[in-house]
Design a protein around this motif. Structure first.
Motif, PDB file in Angstrom:
ATOM      1  N   PHE A 324      16.069  -7.805  20.715  1.00  0.00           N
ATOM      2  CA  PHE A 324      16.884  -6.973  19.822  1.00  0.00           C
ATOM      3  C   PHE A 324      18.062  -6.430  20.613  1.00  0.00           C
ATOM      4  O   PHE A 324      17.923  -6.008  21.756  1.00  0.00           O
ATOM      5  CB  PHE A 324      16.060  -5.842  19.192  1.00  0.00           C
ATOM      6  CG  PHE A 324      15.519  -4.839  20.168  1.00  0.00           C
ATOM      7  CD1 PHE A 324      16.185  -3.654  20.425  1.00  0.00           C
ATOM      8  CD2 PHE A 324      14.319  -5.079  20.837  1.00  0.00           C
ATOM      9  CE1 PHE A 324      15.684  -2.724  21.327  1.00  0.00           C
ATOM     10  CE2 PHE A 324      13.807  -4.158  21.738  1.00  0.00           C
ATOM     11  CZ  PHE A 324      14.493  -2.981  21.988  1.00  0.00           C
ATOM     12  N   ALA A 325      19.228  -6.488  20.012  1.00  0.00           N
ATOM     13  CA  ALA A 325      20.451  -6.073  20.693  1.00  0.00           C
ATOM     14  C   ALA A 325      20.490  -4.552  20.798  1.00  0.00           C
ATOM     15  O   ALA A 325      20.218  -3.841  19.829  1.00  0.00           O
ATOM     16  CB  ALA A 325      21.680  -6.584  19.943  1.00  0.00           C
ATOM     17  N   ALA A 326      20.837  -4.057  21.988  1.00  0.00           N
ATOM     18  CA  ALA A 326      20.939  -2.614  22.228  1.00  0.00           C
ATOM     19  C   ALA A 326      22.222  -2.332  22.998  1.00  0.00           C
ATOM     20  O   ALA A 326      22.463  -2.932  24.046  1.00  0.00           O
ATOM     21  CB  ALA A 326      19.723  -2.118  23.015  1.00  0.00           C
ATOM     22  N   GLN A 327      23.032  -1.438  22.480  1.00  0.00           N
ATOM     23  CA  GLN A 327      24.282  -1.063  23.138  1.00  0.00           C
ATOM     24  C   GLN A 327      24.024   0.106  24.078  1.00  0.00           C
ATOM     25  O   GLN A 327      23.476   1.132  23.672  1.00  0.00           O
ATOM     26  CB  GLN A 327      25.343  -0.673  22.100  1.00  0.00           C
ATOM     27  CG  GLN A 327      26.732  -0.506  22.649  1.00  0.00           C
ATOM     28  CD  GLN A 327      27.345  -1.837  23.057  1.00  0.00           C
ATOM     29  OE1 GLN A 327      27.153  -2.835  22.396  1.00  0.00           O
ATOM     30  NE2 GLN A 327      28.093  -1.838  24.150  1.00  0.00           N
ATOM     31  N   THR A 328      24.387  -0.046  25.349  1.00  0.00           N
ATOM     32  CA  THR A 328      24.204   1.016  26.333  1.00  0.00           C
ATOM     33  C   THR A 328      25.523   1.281  27.037  1.00  0.00           C
ATOM     34  O   THR A 328      26.514   0.570  26.827  1.00  0.00           O
ATOM     35  CB  THR A 328      23.154   0.614  27.384  1.00  0.00           C
ATOM     36  OG1 THR A 328      23.702  -0.400  28.247  1.00  0.00           O
ATOM     37  CG2 THR A 328      21.891   0.078  26.717  1.00  0.00           C
ATOM     38  N   VAL A 333      22.822  -5.139  25.985  1.00  0.00           N
ATOM     39  CA  VAL A 333      21.633  -5.757  26.568  1.00  0.00           C
ATOM     40  C   VAL A 333      20.693  -6.157  25.437  1.00  0.00           C
ATOM     41  O   VAL A 333      20.783  -5.635  24.324  1.00  0.00           O
ATOM     42  CB  VAL A 333      20.907  -4.810  27.553  1.00  0.00           C
ATOM     43  CG1 VAL A 333      21.779  -4.507  28.762  1.00  0.00           C
ATOM     44  CG2 VAL A 333      20.494  -3.506  26.867  1.00  0.00           C
ATOM     45  N   VAL A 334      19.799  -7.091  25.725  1.00  0.00           N
ATOM     46  CA  VAL A 334      18.853  -7.575  24.709  1.00  0.00           C
ATOM     47  C   VAL A 334      17.436  -7.496  25.267  1.00  0.00           C
ATOM     48  O   VAL A 334      16.927  -8.472  25.841  1.00  0.00           O
ATOM     49  CB  VAL A 334      19.197  -9.020  24.274  1.00  0.00           C
ATOM     50  CG1 VAL A 334      18.269  -9.464  23.138  1.00  0.00           C
ATOM     51  CG2 VAL A 334      20.646  -9.123  23.831  1.00  0.00           C
ATOM     52  N   PRO A 335      16.778  -6.345  25.137  1.00  0.00           N
ATOM     53  CA  PRO A 335      15.372  -6.249  25.553  1.00  0.00           C
ATOM     54  C   PRO A 335      14.504  -7.149  24.666  1.00  0.00           C
ATOM     55  O   PRO A 335      14.865  -7.460  23.523  1.00  0.00           O
ATOM     56  CB  PRO A 335      15.040  -4.768  25.349  1.00  0.00           C
ATOM     57  CG  PRO A 335      16.365  -4.081  25.240  1.00  0.00           C
ATOM     58  CD  PRO A 335      17.299  -5.069  24.647  1.00  0.00           C
ATOM     59  N   VAL A 336      13.358  -7.557  25.188  1.00  0.00           N
ATOM     60  CA  VAL A 336      12.503  -8.520  24.495  1.00  0.00           C
ATOM     61  C   VAL A 336      11.119  -7.929  24.245  1.00  0.00           C
ATOM     62  O   VAL A 336      10.463  -7.448  25.169  1.00  0.00           O
ATOM     63  CB  VAL A 336      12.376  -9.822  25.314  1.00  0.00           C
ATOM     64  CG1 VAL A 336      11.431 -10.800  24.622  1.00  0.00           C
ATOM     65  CG2 VAL A 336      13.749 -10.461  25.511  1.00  0.00           C
ATOM     66  N   LEU A 369      14.299  -8.415  30.014  1.00  0.00           N
ATOM     67  CA  LEU A 369      15.566  -8.816  29.410  1.00  0.00           C
ATOM     68  C   LEU A 369      15.703 -10.328  29.280  1.00  0.00           C
ATOM     69  O   LEU A 369      16.782 -10.815  28.933  1.00  0.00           O
ATOM     70  CB  LEU A 369      16.735  -8.276  30.251  1.00  0.00           C
ATOM     71  CG  LEU A 369      16.937  -6.762  30.207  1.00  0.00           C
ATOM     72  CD1 LEU A 369      17.864  -6.312  31.327  1.00  0.00           C
ATOM     73  CD2 LEU A 369      17.519  -6.350  28.854  1.00  0.00           C
ATOM     74  N   THR A 370      14.652 -11.053  29.557  1.00  0.00           N
ATOM     75  CA  THR A 370      14.721 -12.513  29.505  1.00  0.00           C
ATOM     76  C   THR A 370      13.522 -13.070  28.764  1.00  0.00           C
ATOM     77  O   THR A 370      12.527 -12.382  28.541  1.00  0.00           O
ATOM     78  CB  THR A 370      14.754 -13.115  30.921  1.00  0.00           C
ATOM     79  OG1 THR A 370      13.639 -12.605  31.668  1.00  0.00           O
ATOM     80  CG2 THR A 370      16.037 -12.762  31.646  1.00  0.00           C
ATOM     81  N   ASN A 377      19.693  -8.507  15.444  1.00  0.00           N
ATOM     82  CA  ASN A 377      20.878  -7.727  15.810  1.00  0.00           C
ATOM     83  C   ASN A 377      21.232  -6.768  14.679  1.00  0.00           C
ATOM     84  O   ASN A 377      21.714  -7.187  13.618  1.00  0.00           O
ATOM     85  CB  ASN A 377      22.052  -8.676  16.088  1.00  0.00           C
ATOM     86  CG  ASN A 377      23.263  -7.950  16.641  1.00  0.00           C
ATOM     87  OD1 ASN A 377      23.276  -6.722  16.749  1.00  0.00           O
ATOM     88  ND2 ASN A 377      24.301  -8.691  16.980  1.00  0.00           N
ATOM     89  N   ASN A 378      20.983  -5.489  14.900  1.00  0.00           N
ATOM     90  CA  ASN A 378      21.286  -4.470  13.893  1.00  0.00           C
ATOM     91  C   ASN A 378      22.654  -3.864  14.177  1.00  0.00           C
ATOM     92  O   ASN A 378      22.776  -2.826  14.832  1.00  0.00           O
ATOM     93  CB  ASN A 378      20.201  -3.384  13.899  1.00  0.00           C
ATOM     94  CG  ASN A 378      20.486  -2.279  12.905  1.00  0.00           C
ATOM     95  OD1 ASN A 378      21.217  -2.470  11.941  1.00  0.00           O
ATOM     96  ND2 ASN A 378      19.928  -1.104  13.149  1.00  0.00           N
TER      97      ASN A 378
END
Length: 458
Positions: A324-328, A333-336, A369-370, A377-378
């Motif tokens: 899921f896409a996360a804006q930091t 980044v895309v944590p899994v 992250l992999t 993607n929200n």
């Protein structure tokens, strides 16, 4: 006689070849224990504390904070077997050979020995063996108000100080044992903002012997403006990794996008009902959509796959590792969420919340992250309705979710105001055709409009 051992930047895994020094956790002269973290580095995927496999006295450090080093470059040297001044039982006392090291270099993979408080010592008998740092320090550095390690635990506090060029060694912590808290940093930032700026800062420094030439300090991550007046920003770290992955996705994947509007009124009502149970953990909209995705992927496994270009084969994957896409503040980044196909909306939501907090504080590991097989993607959190996202290579698809807003909608033959969301699916046209992609998206939309459909797969 002490032996000086060199510790090099280890292979941090996941194909990473370089890392940037964020903060040194030890100084020259500190006593370190085996597997004690000595430096915090930032890779293209995460912030990592690197432990040293040797116990002894630090005799040299290589690279300043902000320096990018390749894997295998020297990080520091440690004198093992060096007597500790005023003590005969320091952590280096019985570490006389290289074999005394743990051999482990990643945090979480050490011997488990408890950390010890670092002490300033004067190494004895190792002057001739001390390595020369790659980047020499200033001849007369300003003395640090506080010697030894900085009393900071939270990576968020460290990052906040870095963003405002604040020297943590100048702060007196208000926490237990002088621990520097976020409130201490914010107070120092406010004080610095209220202080009048010195006049010398406002005037450029003219270089001698060069008429009209001036030197300027570049902002972090950016070089000086070019002759054309444009600012150059270095593509490195997370931003560089994202740029490389998106470029590769566009080069290799023939993607296509389909989208649909869906009435999310019943989904929002179902969520409100779930969250009305006293004592139960709250379920987010993202968690419900994630559960819907896993149900849809069970019906359309073509979209949970990857393409082996060399073998010219489509590899359908048995597990759903949902990204899921996360804006930091470090970038996208895309944590899994591992094995999301085995989870419930509640358990998936709890894992999303845990990973989101780790992303916010910069403590995600490369492994978190992999390995994703499908991404959710929200982008509705940015107040937009739709998008055509780029697939997270080497995955085969990404579901995009826009904002959920009241809109006019024909419901049961009558015009009504309903909660409407736009859903978009970008997919790799090599793994499936439009019929499969459309079927997947239609099933997701049907579950959003009639959440009871999920009962068939629970």
């Amino acid at each position: 006689m002490p032996q000086v051992l060199e510790f090099k930047l280890p292979d941090l895994g996941e194909g990473l070849t370089e890392a940037e020094i964020v903060r040194w956790l030890v100084e020259v002269g500190d006593v370190v224990a085996i597997d004690q973290p000595v430096v915090e580095v930032e890779t293209a995927k995460a912030m990592v504390e690197v432990p040293c496999p040797y116990g002894g006295v630090v005799t040299a450090r290589f690279g300043d904070e902000g320096t990018e080093l390749p894997v295998g470059a020297p990080l520091l040297t440690v004198a093992v077997g060096s007597p500790v001044e005023g003590s005969g039982d320091g952590p280096a006392a019985d570490s006389g050979t290289e074999d005394s090291g743990s051999g482990n270099v990643l945090v979480g993979y050490g011997t488990g020995a408890p950390p010890v408080r670092r002490r300033r010592v004067r190494p004895q008998g190792v002057k001739a063996a001390v390595a020369v740092p790659a980047a020499p320090e200033a001849v007369a550095p300003e003395p640090e108000p506080v010697a030894g390690p900085v009393a900071v635990v939270s990576p968020l506090v460290r990052r906040l100080a870095r963003q405002h060029d604040l020297d943590l060694r100048r702060l007196a912590g208000s926490g237990p044992d002088g621990l520097i808290l976020r409130a201490d940093v914010e107070s120092a930032i406010r004080s610095a903002a209220e202080a009048p700026a010195p006049e010398a800062v406002a005037e450029p420094v003219v270089a001698s012997g060069a008429s009209g030439a001036s030197t300027t300090s570049a902002a972090s991550g950016a070089s000086a403006s070019s002759a054309s007046g444009g600012e150059r920003v270095a593509l490195r770290g997370v931003r560089g990794a994202v740029a490389d992955k998106l470029s590769r996705s566009r080069r290799e994947i023939p993607d296509a996008t389909c989208w649909v509007d869906a009435d999310a009124t019943e989904l929002m009502a179902a969520r409100a009902s779930m969250n009305s149970v006293a004592g139960a953990s709250k379920v987010s909209v993202l968690a419900l959509l994630a559960r819907i995705c896993t149900a849809a992927l069970a019906r359309y496994p073509e979209l949970n796959s990857t393409v082996d270009q060399e073998a010219r084969e489509i590899v359908r994957l048995p597990q759903v590792h949902l990204g899921f896409a996360a804006q930091t503040d470090r970038g996208l980044v895309v944590p899994v969420v591992r094995d999301a196909h085995e989870g419930t909306a509640e358990s998936i939501g709890a894992e999303i919340a845990r990973l989101t907090e780790a992303a916010r504080t910069g403590t995600l590991t490369p492994a978190q992250l992999t390995g994703g097989t499908f991404t959710l993607n929200n982008y509705g959190v940015f107040g937009v309705d739709g998008s055509t996202p780029i697939i997270n290579h080497p995955e085969a698809a990404m579901l995009g979710v826009g904002r959920i807003v009241p809109k006019p909608w024909v419901h049961e033959g009558q015009l009504a105001v309903r909660q409407v969301v736009q859903l978009s699916l970008t997919f790799d046209h090599r793994v499936c055709d439009g019929g499969t992609a459309g079927g997947f998206l239609r099933y997701v939309a049907d579950c959003v409009e009639r959440p009871a459909l999920l009962l068939r797969s629970l």
